[in-house]
Scaffold this motif. Sequence first.
Motif, PDB file in Angstrom:
ATOM      1  N   VAL A 177      -0.764  46.338  56.866  1.00  0.00           N
ATOM      2  CA  VAL A 177       0.245  46.106  55.817  1.00  0.00           C
ATOM      3  C   VAL A 177       1.653  46.170  56.403  1.00  0.00           C
ATOM      4  O   VAL A 177       2.513  45.338  56.089  1.00  0.00           O
ATOM      5  N   LEU A 178       1.899  47.157  57.258  1.00  0.00           N
ATOM      6  CA  LEU A 178       3.220  47.260  57.886  1.00  0.00           C
ATOM      7  C   LEU A 178       3.525  46.030  58.732  1.00  0.00           C
ATOM      8  O   LEU A 178       4.667  45.534  58.756  1.00  0.00           O
ATOM      9  N   MET A 179       2.506  45.521  59.416  1.00  0.00           N
ATOM     10  CA  MET A 179       2.703  44.344  60.257  1.00  0.00           C
ATOM     11  C   MET A 179       3.029  43.125  59.391  1.00  0.00           C
ATOM     12  O   MET A 179       3.925  42.337  59.715  1.00  0.00           O
ATOM     13  N   TRP A 180       2.320  42.983  58.272  1.00  0.00           N
ATOM     14  CA  TRP A 180       2.596  41.851  57.378  1.00  0.00           C
ATOM     15  C   TRP A 180       4.020  41.918  56.834  1.00  0.00           C
ATOM     16  O   TRP A 180       4.709  40.914  56.752  1.00  0.00           O
ATOM     17  N   ILE A 181       4.449  43.120  56.446  1.00  0.00           N
ATOM     18  CA  ILE A 181       5.815  43.265  55.923  1.00  0.00           C
ATOM     19  C   ILE A 181       6.819  42.868  57.003  1.00  0.00           C
ATOM     20  O   ILE A 181       7.776  42.124  56.748  1.00  0.00           O
ATOM     21  N   GLY A 182       6.590  43.370  58.211  1.00  0.00           N
ATOM     22  CA  GLY A 182       7.500  43.041  59.314  1.00  0.00           C
ATOM     23  C   GLY A 182       7.511  41.563  59.647  1.00  0.00           C
ATOM     24  O   GLY A 182       8.578  40.984  59.918  1.00  0.00           O
ATOM     25  N   ASN A 183       6.332  40.923  59.628  1.00  0.00           N
ATOM     26  CA  ASN A 183       6.237  39.505  59.989  1.00  0.00           C
ATOM     27  C   ASN A 183       6.984  38.600  59.010  1.00  0.00           C
ATOM     28  O   ASN A 183       7.466  37.523  59.388  1.00  0.00           O
ATOM     29  N   HIS A 184       7.057  39.002  57.734  1.00  0.00           N
ATOM     30  CA  HIS A 184       7.629  38.121  56.717  1.00  0.00           C
ATOM     31  C   HIS A 184       9.052  38.493  56.328  1.00  0.00           C
ATOM     32  O   HIS A 184       9.668  37.797  55.507  1.00  0.00           O
ATOM     33  N   THR A 185       9.577  39.575  56.897  1.00  0.00           N
ATOM     34  CA  THR A 185      10.907  40.054  56.493  1.00  0.00           C
ATOM     35  C   THR A 185      11.986  39.006  56.725  1.00  0.00           C
ATOM     36  O   THR A 185      12.807  38.722  55.833  1.00  0.00           O
ATOM     37  N   GLN A 186      11.996  38.408  57.914  1.00  0.00           N
ATOM     38  CA  GLN A 186      13.045  37.433  58.242  1.00  0.00           C
ATOM     39  C   GLN A 186      13.009  36.231  57.301  1.00  0.00           C
ATOM     40  O   GLN A 186      14.042  35.807  56.780  1.00  0.00           O
ATOM     41  N   PHE A 187      11.813  35.699  57.053  1.00  0.00           N
ATOM     42  CA  PHE A 187      11.681  34.537  56.180  1.00  0.00           C
ATOM     43  C   PHE A 187      12.138  34.871  54.758  1.00  0.00           C
ATOM     44  O   PHE A 187      12.856  34.090  54.118  1.00  0.00           O
ATOM     45  N   GLU A 198      10.279  43.257  46.812  1.00  0.00           N
ATOM     46  CA  GLU A 198       9.258  42.793  45.864  1.00  0.00           C
ATOM     47  C   GLU A 198       7.968  42.445  46.606  1.00  0.00           C
ATOM     48  O   GLU A 198       6.859  42.774  46.161  1.00  0.00           O
ATOM     49  N   PHE A 199       8.120  41.815  47.748  1.00  0.00           N
ATOM     50  CA  PHE A 199       6.976  41.472  48.592  1.00  0.00           C
ATOM     51  C   PHE A 199       6.280  42.756  49.082  1.00  0.00           C
ATOM     52  O   PHE A 199       5.049  42.881  49.034  1.00  0.00           O
ATOM     53  N   SER A 200       7.099  43.722  49.529  1.00  0.00           N
ATOM     54  CA  SER A 200       6.540  44.994  50.012  1.00  0.00           C
ATOM     55  C   SER A 200       5.825  45.730  48.886  1.00  0.00           C
ATOM     56  O   SER A 200       4.761  46.319  49.089  1.00  0.00           O
ATOM     57  N   ARG A 201       6.421  45.670  47.679  1.00  0.00           N
ATOM     58  CA  ARG A 201       5.820  46.365  46.532  1.00  0.00           C
ATOM     59  C   ARG A 201       4.430  45.814  46.227  1.00  0.00           C
ATOM     60  O   ARG A 201       3.491  46.572  45.935  1.00  0.00           O
ATOM     61  N   GLY A 202       4.298  44.487  46.323  1.00  0.00           N
ATOM     62  CA  GLY A 202       2.985  43.880  46.074  1.00  0.00           C
ATOM     63  C   GLY A 202       1.945  44.324  47.089  1.00  0.00           C
ATOM     64  O   GLY A 202       0.774  44.550  46.736  1.00  0.00           O
ATOM     65  N   LEU A 203       2.345  44.477  48.369  1.00  0.00           N
ATOM     66  CA  LEU A 203       1.397  44.911  49.403  1.00  0.00           C
ATOM     67  C   LEU A 203       1.090  46.404  49.278  1.00  0.00           C
ATOM     68  O   LEU A 203      -0.047  46.840  49.520  1.00  0.00           O
ATOM     69  N   VAL A 204       2.104  47.195  48.893  1.00  0.00           N
ATOM     70  CA  VAL A 204       1.882  48.639  48.756  1.00  0.00           C
ATOM     71  C   VAL A 204       0.870  48.928  47.642  1.00  0.00           C
ATOM     72  O   VAL A 204       0.076  49.864  47.738  1.00  0.00           O
ATOM     73  N   ILE A 205       0.901  48.108  46.589  1.00  0.00           N
ATOM     74  CA  ILE A 205      -0.077  48.293  45.504  1.00  0.00           C
ATOM     75  C   ILE A 205      -1.500  48.197  46.053  1.00  0.00           C
ATOM     76  O   ILE A 205      -2.401  48.945  45.635  1.00  0.00           O
ATOM     77  N   LEU A 206      -1.725  47.293  47.010  1.00  0.00           N
ATOM     78  CA  LEU A 206      -3.049  47.190  47.642  1.00  0.00           C
ATOM     79  C   LEU A 206      -3.421  48.494  48.338  1.00  0.00           C
ATOM     80  O   LEU A 206      -4.566  48.966  48.259  1.00  0.00           O
ATOM     81  N   VAL A 207      -2.436  49.082  49.027  1.00  0.00           N
ATOM     82  CA  VAL A 207      -2.685  50.336  49.739  1.00  0.00           C
ATOM     83  C   VAL A 207      -3.013  51.447  48.753  1.00  0.00           C
ATOM     84  O   VAL A 207      -3.926  52.252  48.975  1.00  0.00           O
TER      85      VAL A 207
END
Length: 766
Positions: free
Chosen positions: A314-324, A345-354
């Motif tokens: 999850v951390l890697m996904w957040i980092g990979n998409h931050t710039q875009f 908002e993107f991070s919040r959606g991934l954190v819900i999965l965690v």
Amino acid sequence: MKAGDINIAALVGNEQIGEGTDNGDLPSYVSAFIEKEVGNDLKSLKKLDKLIEQMTESKMQLEEQVLTISSEIPKRIQNALKNAEESKQFLNQFLEKETHLFSSINSHLQTAQPWMEDLGAMINQIHEIERHLAYLTWISQIEELSDNIQQYLMTNNVPEAASTLVSMAELDIKLQESSCTHLLSFMRATVKFWHKILKDKLTSDFEEVLAQLHWPFITSSQSQTVGLSRPASAPEIHSNLETLFCQLLKLQTSDELFTEPKQLPEKYSLPASSSVILPIQIMLTPLQKRFRYHFRGNRQTNVISKPEWYLAQVLMWIGNHTQFLDEKIQPILDKVGSSVNARLEFSRGLVILVLEKLAADIPCLLYDDNLFCHLVDEVLLFERELHSVHGYPGTFANCMHILSEETCFQRWLTVERKFALQKMDSMLSSEAAWTSQYKDITDVDEMKVPDCAETFMTLLLVITDRYKNLPTASRKLQFLELQKDLVDDFRIRLTQVMKEETRASLGFRYCAILNAVNYISTVLADWADNVFFLQLQQAALEVFAENNTLSKLQLGQLASMESSVFDDMINLLERLKHDMLTRQVDHVFREVKDAAKLYRKERWLSLPSQSEQAVMSLSSSACPLLLTLRDRLLQLEQQLCFSLFKIFWQMLVEKLDIYIYQEIILANHFNEGGAAQLQFDMTRNLFPLFSHYCKRPENYFKHVKEACIVLNLNIGSALLLKDVLQSAPGEPSATAALNEVGIYKLAQQDVEILLNLRTHWPNTGK
């Protein structure tokens, strides 16, 4: 009233006789009147003429009043009767009119009743028609909006279709208070119908554009490639991305009508939050599918003992998409005036999965201490990076809410305590427990902290870092209580080890324990001023005030910051420190006393004067005392930290000053040579031993210093001082005389005793 009565009334001077005339009391009134006016004085009879004249006038006035009243009363009665008769006639007329009017009204009501019934029915029909018209108007509006959406879609005008759907959704929201269930159902079905069509179309187009951008970015190199590469079609792709993103954003209102946000059970006490905005939801969909594929079910990547796998993913996904998200999506949101932060908002959606994953996994490993502890460690590392690196706000739902759930939290506390106690056991049993790891680095090793104490405080600091991001103050306070319990447990263990070393109170281990106690107390005092613990103190104050568990004085001290959350622990540690220092001081003092036995028996009466000696030298009997003192000071200076050693030598000096003064000086008599020798031993040998620790060591030996001054005063000054003390005891002049020769500490009586200990006085023949 009778005429005779009137005459009598005139005689008594207009006094009202009242009922007395009827009771035969009139003669007594007359007698009393004559007695009053005439009495026994015969000369008063001259007044009779005048009195008779007055009575006659009074009689005439009374007769006129009677005649007037008797003539007026009948007229008034007649008028009153006439008025009453007229009123009676008017009342009868009104009653007749009222009866006639009542019958007329009843007749009219009976006549009008059918009309009223017909009119009421017509009004009801009108209201019904109005409701039908309003109902039809709403249906017409809905159908008109629906037709508009259809036409826009037929002409492929999706933006206008989306805007119209927003209007329809707003109408739906307005209608929620209506009791027209069928109208509500029709409205909701219509909105749902067009929402699904538009959402499916826009989602399909949006996913196609994302695919052209190679979304999602599974690797960091992929995200960099997308950011750096500029193909010819890039402007068009980004334009389509912006258009579709804005159109999907318009569907947010209608989407919230049909999509219930996923909520974890209430026991996790997650903060209220809105759904992730629709376009971000679509962007998250492929990542959610990957997450569920890899970390649910029987996949080899779904290992309950490896939470770091999905947390790192999850951390890697957040980092990979931050710039875009920052460069491409955030400008779109800013352009439409949205306050949403795309990256968060993107991070919040991934954190819900965690959170969902943790909620499912924790019950399975709750009672395996090692697995549970590993999970907590990994979650805390995840949280730290999420907040510090990716700026995820603490007010959003996060993993700490899952760990704060009652069952999980109590288990966390239990495991934390268990592993902390195990670490305490290992650190105290270590061979290097009582040595400082910085012992060879003077600048660093000022506190001379043994390894076990430093390791223990590091343990407490780590625990603080682990729980400081908990969402509620009550949970933090429970961890604070755990820390205080651990401090108390460590203090007890130190006390036990100290008791084993009591016989060697100057030994290395005993000093190391003392350094450890001092270090822990000092660090806790520093922590008490830390903002985090001050906030906990305020939270504790509120809890104590609600539960009435503290006195008003204690609450006041906490509120005014006079005390801290660690005060109880610090007080216990300070008491232990004082006891240990006292034991060391007593030990050294006993050795010094033993070494001073010969010095006490020095023949102070028969020592040669200073003029009889070529050079003054140290008394040989003082050498053992000074050597013992020097050796112990050097030993403890090396073994104790600076602050402890300072307290030690000051406590020792205080006892030593009293001992020399009482046991050596006051117990002997001194000739001139003895007094000079004592002063030389003290000022040139004893005091300089402490010159390494302070600038003016003699100020710590006030009794000894001032006693030497008194014993070494020249004869003239001594005689003069003695005379002043004897002639003016307790007077300011005596105090001034003492101050003049440098005596401030000793009392006048003590100075007199010291003067009497001098044997070198002039022979006066007395």
